[in-house]
Design an enzyme around this catalytic site. Structure first.
Site, PDB file in Angstrom:
ATOM      1  N   SER A 289     115.324  90.715 101.223  1.00  0.00           N
ATOM      2  CA  SER A 289     116.182  89.873 100.394  1.00  0.00           C
ATOM      3  C   SER A 289     116.587  90.650  99.132  1.00  0.00           C
ATOM      4  O   SER A 289     117.166  91.724  99.248  1.00  0.00           O
ATOM      5  CB  SER A 289     115.475  88.565 100.062  1.00  0.00           C
ATOM      6  OG  SER A 289     116.396  87.605  99.588  1.00  0.00           O
TER       7      SER A 289
ATOM      8  N   ASP B  99     121.007  84.308 109.522  1.00  0.00           N
ATOM      9  CA  ASP B  99     120.771  84.302 108.079  1.00  0.00           C
ATOM     10  C   ASP B  99     122.101  84.013 107.394  1.00  0.00           C
ATOM     11  O   ASP B  99     122.985  84.868 107.335  1.00  0.00           O
ATOM     12  CB  ASP B  99     120.226  85.659 107.632  1.00  0.00           C
ATOM     13  CG  ASP B  99     119.898  85.700 106.142  1.00  0.00           C
ATOM     14  OD1 ASP B  99     120.159  84.702 105.439  1.00  0.00           O
ATOM     15  OD2 ASP B  99     119.379  86.734 105.686  1.00  0.00           O
TER      16      ASP B  99
ATOM     17  N   HIS C 192     116.713  84.164 107.734  1.00  0.00           N
ATOM     18  CA  HIS C 192     116.266  85.061 106.662  1.00  0.00           C
ATOM     19  C   HIS C 192     114.833  85.517 106.906  1.00  0.00           C
ATOM     20  O   HIS C 192     114.379  86.478 106.295  1.00  0.00           O
ATOM     21  CB  HIS C 192     116.377  84.308 105.329  1.00  0.00           C
ATOM     22  CG  HIS C 192     116.515  85.188 104.129  1.00  0.00           C
ATOM     23  ND1 HIS C 192     117.547  86.082 103.952  1.00  0.00           N
ATOM     24  CD2 HIS C 192     115.750  85.315 103.013  1.00  0.00           C
ATOM     25  CE1 HIS C 192     117.423  86.708 102.803  1.00  0.00           C
ATOM     26  NE2 HIS C 192     116.329  86.272 102.211  1.00  0.00           N
TER      27      HIS C 192
END
Length: 741
Positions: free
Chosen positions: A599, A685, A717
């Protein structure tokens, strides 16, 4: 967004015969490992403790555990019960269906969800009965204190943003989208959850939920409750007298929803079916906002004390019913604002906030006068604490208590993360869960010891479960160390260092810089089933994990310094940490350094790839942002980009911070890339869309740099499926071993 050598796949099964099925029932495994080192298969064989609930008399605890089968590539949820001292542990459920979300109806009866319905059973697993009949639509439930009513969470069709296809085209797969927030986290938004109110009655000496004529608490409103993407039944609460319901809702759609974090607490009167907003003045109308600019300096955030424009969620009534408390952020558009505890008086509408230096992660009221019509709790003395809560400080999430006067005392002081808490034994004890970088989640009973004769409060901690002891006892773990490292702005950052599991004095080891996501998520004592530090240690790596600028637990100023400065001080902090390790720790091999992260951590890796001055020999980025201009319009929660960047990239009058952010996007420094890189991404995602990972991989290969792309068509994600998880771990270490060993 957090989480590996190989053993032959371990069977994660408990054979079951269910009618005509040959389905293998996944349960706890008794396994004998072939190695003292952690493997992906050993990690996925571990049971994962979920929801917990203590009986009204505090004598028993029911809890949920998830087990995973690599062979079947799925999970199975089961329920256990035990005495409140951890003895008498008993498996309650063994069917092919998962059983979850346990709650006590009385001292001997447990309610739970199975197959999309509410069921009940005795505390010994006997007398299993279906209470609701909704065609499998129940996604959450909460009984009223008098047990005459129940909230049922169900999904309803939603056509505000994605229009309904014509009835004569039943096989059409196209989606006609008319506004933003048409997809959220990992799914297209074609349904939303609503809370329904149903009656619960005793019929033929059995409790039944009357599904007919249920009342939709948000009838006719195109809003979700609980809130996407992670909200659950904790976002609704019953008053002790069973007459009102407090619930969390962000009453916005489309662009307004995508650009705002303004959720409120609403009070629903069951008798009148009227709702009032506890966060806003009567008649409040939100001012118009520029959807392509940060809300930090817009009108919506000019009067935060009166209008509560930020996240407000997870209400809880006080035991006497006179107050409601909830977690509250002050500013609209800022998902990482200080998460305060707000206390609202139902008598006069006043609000006050717990004065605390860090985020309140979870809380519960201490006991007071409670009369639900079913049971009564004796009042406590005014000197007793009012709240217990969890908060991250200096890389650990510990337990605290707040007195009636707002005085705060730390109850636990361990290198751990406490992750949930609830009252037990009429407030005399606290049922809680805890984990660390070296231990998966288990259940504990905490007995607070109030101040006495000038001595500070302490807590007696008793571990109740040892869910994975049979696996952990076979493994050799790395030892953890803590350092405070000077930063380039004259401060210090806390850095966790994990030694290899096979550590030998005098040897040097390849070392990984762990880059945290968020960007405002703590590097605390988390246990992850993917970014697992002990798995890295088992593979012979030192792990250096800095609490850089931007992370909670070091004051709000430290946390907020990252907004608008993604490539400034926080990147210097990463380099300060790895340089300290390389220069000062004798076991770190400075010629074998790698950087990994997911991320924002993945963004960090992409940026460091163009700015590391040959420090690193390998990179791994999972679901990282690569091109921030693309990211701005790709992501679904636009409020995040607005707050972190300040402006859309097309705004000609954008702020200096916005200009700096876009000018320093990692994709603009690919010409300086010189190091092998592995890019990982999930196609589902929708927070950081998979074109970011593909773009980074394509750029690396076009530059002639060794690179690989691990793409998951069915993951978001995170990586949630067992076989994908093991593939992730094997690929991760194959790549690192190739370049660092």
């Amino acid at each position: 967004m957090k989480r590996f050598l190989t053993l032959a796949a371990l069977a994660v099964i408990m054979l079951g015969s269910l009618q005509a099925q040959t389905t293998e029932v996944i349960g706890k495994q008794n396994i004998k490992l072939k190695s003292r080192m952690m493997t992906p298969e050993a990690l996925w064989a571990m049971g994962r403790i979920g929801a917990t609930a203590v009986s009204p008399d505090g004598q028993k605890v029911v809890y949920q555990v998830g087990y995973y089968s690599v062979k079947q590539n799925k999970s199975h949820q089961v329920l256990y019960v035990m005495n409140a001292d951890g003895t008498g542990q008993q498996l309650l459920t063994s069917s092919a269906k998962s059983d979850s979300d346990p709650a006590w109806l009385d001292n001997e009866t447990i309610a739970f969800i199975s197959g999309g319905e509410v069921w009940s059973m005795k505390a010994n697993g006997a007398d299993r009965q279906q209470l609701s009949k909704t065609d499998g639509k129940v996604e959450g439930f909460k009984f009223s204190p008098d047990f005459k009513q129940v909230i049922l969470i169900q999904s309803i069709p939603f056509y505000e943003v994605i229009q309904k296809n014509p009835d004569d085209l039943p096989k059409a797969t196209g989606r006609r989208v008319t506004d933003l927030m048409y997809r959220h986290w990992d799914h297209y938004v074609e349904s939303i959850q609503h809370p329904y109110l149903a009656k619960a009655e005793m019929r033929n000496e059995k409790l039944e939920i009357i599904s007919k004529d249920m009342v939709d608490i948000l009838e006719g409103e195109p809003y979700e409750c609980p809130m996407e993407p992670f909200g659950g039944i904790e976002q609704l609460a019953w008053s002790p007298d069973s007459k009102t319901i407090a619930y969390t809702c962000r009453k916005k759609v489309g662009v307004n929803y995508a650009t705002s974090t303004d959720s409120d607490i609403y009070l629903y009167d069951i008798s009148t079916r009227k709702t009032r907003n506890l966060c806003k003045p009567e008649g409040y109308i939100a001012p118009q906002s520029d959807a392509s600019h940060t809300k930090a300096d817009q009108a919506v955030n000019k009067n935060t004390a009166m209008e509560n424009p930020g996240y407000d969620q997870n209400p809880q009534f006080s035991p006497d019913g006179k107050y409601i408390a909830w977690q509250s952020m002050a500013r609209d558009g800022y998902e990482a604002d200080l998460n305060r505890l707000c206390i609202y008086s139902l008598e006069n509408g006043s609000k006050r906030y717990l004065n605390w230096k860090s985020d309140v992660e979870a809380f519960c009221w201490a006991p007071g006068e409670m009369n639900s019509g079913k049971r009564k709790v004796k009042s406590v003395k005014s000197t007793d604490p009012q709240f217990y809560f969890l908060s991250v400080w200096h890389g650990c999430c510990n337990m605290y208590m707040a007195s009636q006067k707002g005085e705060i005392t730390q109850l636990t002081e361990t290198w751990d993360d406490w992750t949930s808490l609830q009252m037990a034994n009429n407030g005399q004890r606290i049922l809680a869960t805890r984990q660390s970088l070296s231990t998966p989640t288990d259940i504990y009973m905490v007995t607070p010891q109030l101040k006495a004769k000038g001595k500070e409060a302490k807590a007696q901690i008793t571990q109740l479960t040892f869910e994975n002891k049979h696996i952990l006892d076979q493994l050799t773990f790395g030892k953890m160390q803590q350092y405070w490292v000077p930063t380039t702005d004259g401060k210090k950052e806390l850095v966790w260092v994990m030694l290899p599991a096979n550590y030998e004095e005098g040897k040097k080891y390849p070392t990984l810089l762990f880059c945290e996501g968020g960007p405002q998520s703590p590097v605390s004592q988390f246990w992850s089933y993917r970014w697992n530090f002990q798995m890295m240690a088992a593979n012979g790596y030192v792990v250096v994990a800095p609490n850089r600028h931007g992370l909670p637990g070091f004051g709000q100023e430290w946390k907020e310094e990252i907004s608008g400065d993604w490539t400034g001080q926080c990147m210097d902090d990463y380099l300060s940490a790895i340089d300290f390790a390389a220069d000062s720790l004798p076991f770190v091999d400075k010629n074998r350094l790698g950087a990994v992260g997911a991320s924002f951590g993945g963004f960090s890796v992409y940026y460091l790839a163009g700015h590391h001055n040959k420090r690193f020999k390998a990179f791994i980025s999972h679901d990282g942002a690569f091109n921030l201009e693309s990211m701005y319009t790709d992501t679904e929660e636009v409020f995040f980009s607005n707050w972190e960047y300040d402006d859309a990239y097309w705004n000609k009058n954008r702020t200096a911070r916005a200009a700096k952010t876009y000018e320093n996007s990692p994709h603009k420094f690919v010409d300086k890339w010189d190091t092998p890189i592995l890019c990982i991404h999930g196609e589902k995602d929708y927070r950081i869309v998979y074109n970011q990972g593909m773009g980074a991989f394509n750029a690396a290969r076009l530059r002639g740099i060794p690179a690989e792309l691990l793409i998951f068509p069915d993951e978001n994600h995170w990586v949630l499926k067992p076989q994908n998880g093991i593939l992730w771990q094997r690929t991760f270490f194959d790549w690192l071993d190739r370049w660092l060993k």
